[in-house]
Design an enzyme around this catalytic site. Sequence first.
Site, PDB file in Angstrom:
ATOM      1  N   CYS A 222      -2.190  -2.561   7.316  1.00  0.00           N
ATOM      2  CA  CYS A 222      -2.490  -2.776   8.765  1.00  0.00           C
ATOM      3  C   CYS A 222      -2.870  -1.697   9.331  1.00  0.00           C
ATOM      4  O   CYS A 222      -2.972  -0.612   8.810  1.00  0.00           O
ATOM      5  CB  CYS A 222      -0.659  -3.025   8.880  1.00  0.00           C
ATOM      6  SG  CYS A 222       0.986  -1.897   8.202  1.00  0.00           S
TER       7      CYS A 222
ATOM      8  N   GLU B  87       0.397  -1.176  -0.270  1.00  0.00           N
ATOM      9  CA  GLU B  87       0.147  -0.154  -0.107  1.00  0.00           C
ATOM     10  C   GLU B  87       0.726   0.972  -0.084  1.00  0.00           C
ATOM     11  O   GLU B  87       0.567   2.692  -0.829  1.00  0.00           O
ATOM     12  CB  GLU B  87      -0.845   0.083   1.311  1.00  0.00           C
ATOM     13  CG  GLU B  87      -1.927  -1.478   1.264  1.00  0.00           C
ATOM     14  CD  GLU B  87      -0.818  -2.300   2.506  1.00  0.00           C
ATOM     15  OE1 GLU B  87       0.110  -2.740   2.271  1.00  0.00           O
ATOM     16  OE2 GLU B  87      -1.802  -2.563   3.340  1.00  0.00           O
TER      17      GLU B  87
ATOM     18  N   CYS C  28      -0.261   1.962   7.240  1.00  0.00           N
ATOM     19  CA  CYS C  28      -0.786   1.552   6.054  1.00  0.00           C
ATOM     20  C   CYS C  28      -2.051   2.553   6.020  1.00  0.00           C
ATOM     21  O   CYS C  28      -2.491   2.568   4.937  1.00  0.00           O
ATOM     22  CB  CYS C  28      -0.815   0.898   5.270  1.00  0.00           C
ATOM     23  SG  CYS C  28       0.822  -0.333   5.155  1.00  0.00           S
TER      24      CYS C  28
END
Length: 199
Positions: A126, A98, A129
């Site tokens: 996560c 990402e 990101c």
Amino acid sequence: MSDGCILVKNRVKGKHLRALVKPPQLCYGCRPFFQVAFLTKIIVMTDADYMRLALELAKQAQAAGEVPVGAVVVKDGEIIGRGYNAPISRNDPSAHAEMLALRDAAQQTGNYRLTGCELFVTLEPCLMCAGAVMHARVARLVYGASDPKTGACGSVLDVFAGTRLNHHAEVVAGVLGGECGAMLSNFFALRRLQQQKQS
């Protein structure tokens, strides 16, 4: 758009569709009067289509020995950013798919704000990101497989549901989730087998 393609955005049965339509060859005098009725070729891109492109990038990560996660950033139906996991090869803990896709898109647009963009990623982002998605002002986040260990979009945390935060992207989960999850499961199963052989 390349090749004189025109973008048509549409919604059919609640699904986001993007149609790249190529007009016929017209003289310069006729082009201003081009009407949709004369469209000759329509290519419809769905969320699943963009996720398949992200899966292709995930395969590149796997080939490099990285966890197979891929991502693309889309603006008005056009891919403007691509990325795949590379923290090991880059010695960079922030080099998630990402993050690299967002950086690529920001470079392409010349703006760190990616307003109106969509991010497609094969694995639930996560916390790091998800934070980057917020800071970039991404309008829509679409992910494939859920991450029960570090997912920050509903699995472990749900940062986009926080009312105190000033930006909330629309989140769509589970697009090609089976394919995305299978790629990750197969990768870790193979890794465990290799570790067993080495021990």
